[in-house]
Design an enzyme around this catalytic site. Structure first.
Site, mmCIF file in Angstrom:
data_model
loop_
_atom_site.group_PDB
_atom_site.id
_atom_site.type_symbol
_atom_site.label_atom_id
_atom_site.label_comp_id
_atom_site.label_asym_id
_atom_site.label_seq_id
_atom_site.Cartn_x
_atom_site.Cartn_y
_atom_site.Cartn_z
ATOM 1 N N ASN A 50 -9.185 -4.026 6.075
ATOM 2 C CA ASN A 50 -8.383 -3.140 6.926
ATOM 3 C C ASN A 50 -8.964 -3.041 8.357
ATOM 4 O OD1 ASN A 50 -6.660 -1.156 6.700
ATOM 5 N ND2 ASN A 50 -8.037 0.304 6.134
ATOM 6 N N TRP A 51 -7.845 -3.026 8.731
ATOM 7 C CA TRP A 51 -7.321 -2.811 10.600
ATOM 8 C C TRP A 51 -8.472 -3.883 11.541
ATOM 9 C CZ3 TRP A 51 -5.073 0.997 11.921
ATOM 10 C CH2 TRP A 51 -5.272 2.650 11.331
ATOM 11 N N PHE A 107 2.222 -3.528 8.616
ATOM 12 C CA PHE A 107 1.763 -2.944 7.663
ATOM 13 C C PHE A 107 0.436 -2.195 8.701
ATOM 14 C CE2 PHE A 107 -1.735 -6.371 6.674
ATOM 15 C CZ PHE A 107 -1.365 -6.924 6.967
ATOM 16 N N ASP A 108 0.108 -2.639 9.745
ATOM 17 C CA ASP A 108 -0.850 -2.511 10.315
ATOM 18 C C ASP A 108 -1.174 -2.028 11.291
ATOM 19 O OD1 ASP A 108 -3.743 -1.454 10.050
ATOM 20 O OD2 ASP A 108 -4.878 -3.005 8.543
ATOM 21 N N SER A 150 4.418 2.083 8.317
ATOM 22 C CA SER A 150 3.522 1.038 7.293
ATOM 23 C C SER A 150 5.262 0.777 6.371
ATOM 24 C CB SER A 150 2.284 1.635 6.063
ATOM 25 O OG SER A 150 1.755 2.008 6.713
ATOM 26 N N HIS A 204 0.677 -1.228 -0.065
ATOM 27 C CA HIS A 204 -0.011 0.042 -0.102
ATOM 28 C C HIS A 204 0.819 1.260 -0.106
ATOM 29 C CE1 HIS A 204 -0.054 0.240 4.521
ATOM 30 N NE2 HIS A 204 0.191 1.414 4.200
ATOM 31 N N GLY A 233 2.570 5.802 9.530
ATOM 32 C CA GLY A 233 4.074 6.618 9.312
ATOM 33 C C GLY A 233 4.614 5.646 9.406
ATOM 34 N N ASP A 274 1.123 -8.052 2.027
ATOM 35 C CA ASP A 274 1.011 -6.737 2.092
ATOM 36 C C ASP A 274 2.417 -6.013 1.675
ATOM 37 O OD1 ASP A 274 0.303 -3.146 1.994
ATOM 38 O OD2 ASP A 274 -0.253 -3.434 3.470
ATOM 39 N N ASN A 292 -9.834 4.739 4.650
ATOM 40 C CA ASN A 292 -8.627 4.047 5.937
ATOM 41 C C ASN A 292 -8.950 5.119 7.156
ATOM 42 O OD1 ASN A 292 -6.077 2.815 6.480
ATOM 43 N ND2 ASN A 292 -4.864 4.819 6.522
#
Lengths: 753, 753
Positions: A226-227, A694-695, A678, A99, A676, A235, A341
């Site tokens: 996501n999350w 990544f998350d 990520s 991403h 940031g 990712d 997001n």
């Protein structure tokens, strides 16, 4: 997903924001809660002091290695500006999140060849695709305490506006001096101006796309997952840094050659396993765990609900447009992703702060601090005024917050033609000044990046998107109360307080018709040409977007002036606030994240997710089979499903986990991270790359405002899934050879046994 | 939720279905997979043979106690007809699920006082509300092997239709003889007619509602959480059985008195904890684990997708109606709940059979059996014809399955005016026959129940619902291929093969207008009066619903004849099939569920739910707080949330689990259960009630067709949550006193230490 922003100019400015916190007077101090093993995004130089804690977690390496930014492994850690990354080969190959390469995939996509969907693999170096203007790799080479230089011997009686001026001037001078040697220099404040550091970075400008898996791997699960956990997102992606044949960081040129970093990470084929101690090295964006309650309260009770409403509405508008027009769809895709997001994250923070009780905790915390100050006459005399004064700043800002937020949207809307006009117009005003007197964003050192941003804006600028979003914002401008009107817009559009919705709508529609038809700034060449023009010449163009920007300039400039005065007040009050807190609590504390290089540590570990439910620490290929539907976002590629079938049928792979009897995909950890981070390298005790952060889980997002030591979990992709995908799905044998085939470091010693 | 059906006549007929399997030629036999510790819904008399297995799980009691149906604890286990239950006080207090008392809540609701929403508590005996006609409590008092009486010395050369007749006659004779003493007698077949048992039950007719918590507790989570985990449903309620002052089971009368059972369960205030061995005693409805593949395949590939489509469509139609009309909403609520429940379950079975690979397993299993038969010339000669012959029956039925399914919907639609008409018309045809020659459903012993069903139908019969559902079915009748037309409907409505949708729709609309305006069967008194009328008198009424039923009778009767012939074939083939399977596999095997009393055992245990996710074995009050939104189905009552807050503030309760530091709500177990088990007593090793079974996880539903020893989990409500709710939320102190205050048994010894 963790990311600061994806599709606008501000992505380029994490460091600018870090050293000139004009609009966000964040106060950083110390919390009273016991610091848990895993809380803290530490400055690398703080890590050696944590050695005993790390040893308790099983660390046998040399903690001081992390403090050496030019050694292994920190020398391999880089920033992409908004995302984190790391070198993984001697030829400048860079691993980061899928991403984080969206803008490059978008830049290189066409309606016929949608790389965002199908992914990309360069089988040879000559196939590698330039990311387009604005893409950067920042390599931090030194961090130096410059507190005395920035705030030493400041007259304590200086008025706030003058104090701001003085600090800004010293920051500029220090920056200029630091950049003599050709490096990029950033002056960042820590603990709300109590400490200042100078960060020097090499800035590589020619960055190219090497490999990104298909969306069905890199974005598997999409917004639905996501999350969330369990997660099965691959990712990861790869860039390569290029420099001139002489080794200099220069603009893109065909003849440039791969950059050869001094250090690159060993990529472990064994990934990370439950209980493992791991480190995350990267560039977390911003946390506000220590901000005074009034500021947090305004964020949670006003800003965030506003964001939820706007993002929901704007997503609906842009999704409708996307269905009608494939070209618009490609242009607004990254923005939509960013809106989704931010919407999901904001909802999670609100939930955590309210339902999770974190806001009430923050309030109680501040009350107890106030009581402690009041309990001692000397403390009360010394510090009793600090919190009330900081709260007054928040209250002052709140008085025109509706108007100011709308003004910012209309006059400088992210990714819009008005945003482009504002950059052009402000540049024309700042350019005639001496560089030291320019607004930092418009100093000469930023000109090429501003220009590149105008260039790459062409990929996302869309007149239809501008029209629906401006219609949306102006409808709210029309509804502003009499005390907060924007006179220029009232005059230009023909609005007035109390006007009916239908009447206002008609006026806005007519106004936008003229505005958007009368500007040539949708043309890249025109925008770039404007970068060299004087204010007078710009006005002579009679371009509607420029003219509106000029008309709004007095108000936007007045707002900037007010913000500078508030920042000056923060420079005065912030360090005193930090001091009273340190006096109360003390101890080793990580400062709030501010976009600078940090190291966090923790363990691979599941978590009780909800009552009756536990997140296990790892997922496997099996989950991909279970989730795959063939339709986005669960469109695992046929090649991947076939590879899983081959594995089940007995095909050997070195990436199989014998415990799980499957290839691990993603894992959870207790490591403290935020937006940031990520793409951050996830390292084991030996300093080997075992995954990419990544998350975070949904329960984690409120930790930006108050760390939850029990429920917080970060989400990483395991290197075994990365390597298995490269080997078995995408045939990226060239990269596997490059990663695996060579010694890991030119000269530096390893940090551990 | 586990339930057989909720709102129609068939709820009353589990035993009728069990002993005359006319329409469902289910073959029961032995599987080749190793029987795991927890598979099997055992006949009580089989439990003593499992003593060593139980000991291995920590059982120290006397397993033979389970075989004594008149002792403790089995003497306390009862059936409600479709749901299971148990006595928990010497005054006939009965514990069962909240979802099993829906019909009583509906019967006693008015638009002003919706008990389904607000719940009900009788503070005194005189406040207890009669459930209405048709509600029953069945107490099994004996089970006797009558195989010889039913199928001994049958001429092996009898034609199938005659064979059916002969068996049916013997069943009727045996039933009549068994009922001489005043008990209700059921002849049930096990292992597809290889074994037959006579089950004698006391049938209590006056059943009253004592206590049901609000929907926000009893149905907390509703359809959203149905089949899901984590679960926080307080799925419990209480009935009381009433008899005449002389102790006889008689119709409802004000002067009736509470029934005094010989045994009632001790209610444990300590619930069940992870790892505990538990038993579930109740009346599981039907499983088809051993059915031949062709039958299962047709179910999974034709019947179930059809159910999914119909339920989805019918739910939409009825929900629309419910929004328009509050009275219709109350009438169709239980039917909607049944449709939702069956939809979710059917989708889960399809998923398990396809994605979970269970259908493929069944196919492979049968192929291997066929190979085994073929491998031995004698076996091939003896049994080679059995499976092909059974498969031919399935294929024969499939030829007109579309037509027959639609005919059943139109001519006897569950809960519709046409269903009422069919009962009335068939009764008028059967009545003139001698009782022994009547269809079993219409024998004299069932007359009062048929009458009561007509009475209570008034609560759910709704002309608007009938109209939309018949419009839906007839639209499909219109589309039937030329080879499967229903001539009577074509003629009456004016339909023809290949007719356009609009034209057919117009004709159907006109037809239904006349049909529904021309019937008086929406009036309860008219329906009840019809029960005493001759066929000629019925026809003379010229009631449109009766006339249509009469016109369709020749076809419905022909279908019943064909089904009887197929059943006769099954009686011939089934036992031979069971024999060949037993010959191959042998061992202690539980027969498929058939609505008779069974005991299953297992442990309280979590389960890996999906890749990366684990279901913990218990939930707590905390989850209710987390899920509560104030809106249905997460509308936890304010009184409950206040009680939780009081608990958090330090209020003491004996129901707190010290491990969890909270009151447990629901728990998971490995016990093997299915529809009909709802409300089943969950017992610990001491035979104490520790919970009520109320559901299975979604991964469990396909186990009706093939048991999954790894993923199958049942869901129970913990007695601690029941008792805590009674004490702290609803103030049901009278019931707590009744449950706790007295010795548990009049005379019987306890099964364990």
């Amino acid at each position: 997903m963790h990311e600061v922003t994806t599709c606008d100019l501000t992505t380029l400015k994490p460091f600018i924001r870090a050293f000139v916190p004009v609009c966000v007077p964040v106060v950083m101090f110390v919390t009273s809660r016991p610091v848990t093993a895993d809380e803290g995004m530490w400055m690398p130089q703080q890590i050696p002091a944590l050695a005993s804690k790390l040893e308790a977690l099983g660390f046998t390496g040399d903690a001081s290695a992390f403090a050496d930014l030019t050694g292994y492994p920190m020398g391999a850690i880089v920033s992409l500006g908004g995302c984190s990354a790391s070198f993984v080969s001697p030829d400048g190959l860079i691993a980061t999140n899928h991403h984080c390469v969206q803008r490059s995939l978008q830049y290189n996509s066409t309606p016929e060849r949608n790389l965002m969907e199908q992914g990309f693999l360069a089988k040879t170096r000559s196939d590698e695709l330039w990311n387009g203007p604005g893409s950067r790799v920042f390599v931090t080479v030194s961090v130096r305490d410059v507190t005395d230089d920035i705030v030493g011997k400041l007259d304590p009686m200086l008025a706030d506006r003058m104090r701001f001026e003085a600090v800004e001037k010293r920051v500029k001078q220090q920056t200029a001096a630091g950049e003599q040697g050709g490096l990029r220099c950033t002056i960042a404040s820590f603990f709300e101006g109590k400490k200042w550091f100078e960060i020097s970075q090499m800035e590589i400008e020619d960055v190219r796309l090497v490999y990104a898996p298909a969306a069905g791997i890199g974005n598997f699960g999409g917004e639905v997952d996501n999350w969330q956990w369990p997660r099965h997102t691959g990712d990861f992606s790869f860039y390569r840094a290029y420099v001139s044949p002489a080794g200099k960081a220069v603009a893109y040129a065909k003849e440039n050659v791969p950059y050869r970093p001094k250090h690159w990470l060993r990529v472990s084929p064994r990934g990370a396993n439950p209980g493992d101690l791991i480190f995350v090295a990267g560039y977390p964006g911003r946390t506000s765990r220590l901000t005074p309650y009034a500021e947090v309260q305004q964020t949670v009770e006003w800003s965030m609900p506003r964001t939820v409403k706007r993002n929901t509405d704007q997503i609906a508008l842009l999704e409708k447009l996307s269905m009608e027009d494939q070209e618009t769809a490609i242009r607004v895709a990254p923005r939509l992703r960013g809106l989704h997001n931010s919407l999901t994250k904001t909802q999670g923070v609100i939930k955590g702060m309210h339902q999770g009780g974190l806001l009430a905790e923050r309030e109680a915390h501040e009350k107890s601090l106030l009581a402690w100050i009041d309990a001692d006459p000397k403390r009360k005399a010394d510090s009793g005024d600090v919190l009330p004064a900081l709260n007054a700043l928040v209250a002052d800002r709140a008085r025109t917050r509706e108007r100011d937020a709308l003004l910012a949207e209309v006059a400088g809307g992210t990714g819009s033609v008005m945003g482009a006009a504002q950059t052009i117009y402000r540049l024309s005003i700042e350019k005639p000044k001496s560089d030291m007197n320019r607004d930092p964003e418009y100093q000469e050192r930023n000109w090429s990046r501003l220009r590149e941003a105008q260039d790459r804006l062409q990929r996302s600028l869309d007149v239809k998107a501008d029209r629906v979003l401006m219609t949306y914002s102006l409808a709210e401008v029309a509804k502003l109360p009499a005390s907060q009107r924007i006179d220029v817009l009232d005059h230009e559009i023909g609005l007035a307080a109390g006007m009916g919705e239908a009447e206002a709508g008609k006026a806005i529609d007519a106004f936008l018709g003229k505005l958007l038809a009368g500007t040539r700034l949708y043309q890249k060449d025109v925008r770039l040409a404007c970068h060299d023009m004087s204010t007078a010449d710009l006005l002579a163009m009679n371009d509607t977007a420029i003219m509106l920007t000029a008309a709004l300039y007095p108000l936007t400039e007045a707002n900037r002036e007010k913000a500078k005065e508030r920042s000056g007040a923060t420079y005065r009050l912030g360090p005193r606030y930090a001091e009273v807190l340190l006096a109360r609590h003390g101890g080793a504390v990580a400062p709030d994240a501010n976009g600078t290089l940090r190291v966090a540590y923790g363990q691979v570990m599941g978590v009780p997710a909800r009552d009756g439910l536990r997140y296990l620490p790892q997922t496997t290929l099996q989950g991909i089979v279970e989730k795959a539907t063939g339709a986005s976002p669960f469109n695992a590629p046929a090649a991947e499903l076939a590879a899983i079938q081959a594995l089940r049928a007995g095909k050997m792979t070195p990436y199989l986990d014998p415990q799980l009897n499957d290839v691990p995909v993603d894992f959870l950890s207790t490591v403290d991270t935020t937006g940031g981070n990520s793409g951050s390298a996830t390292l084991n005790s030996k300093g080997e790359l075992v995954g990419l952060l990544f998350d975070g889980t949904y329960d984690t997002v409120a930790s930006d405002y108050r760390f939850d030591p029990v429920r917080t979990r970060s989400i990483h992709v395991d290197t075994r899934y990365m390597l298995w995908t490269m080997a078995e799905v995408d045939g990226a044998t060239n990269l596997l050879d490059e990663i695996n085939g060579l010694p890991r470091s030119v000269d530096a010693p390893q940090p551990t046994h």
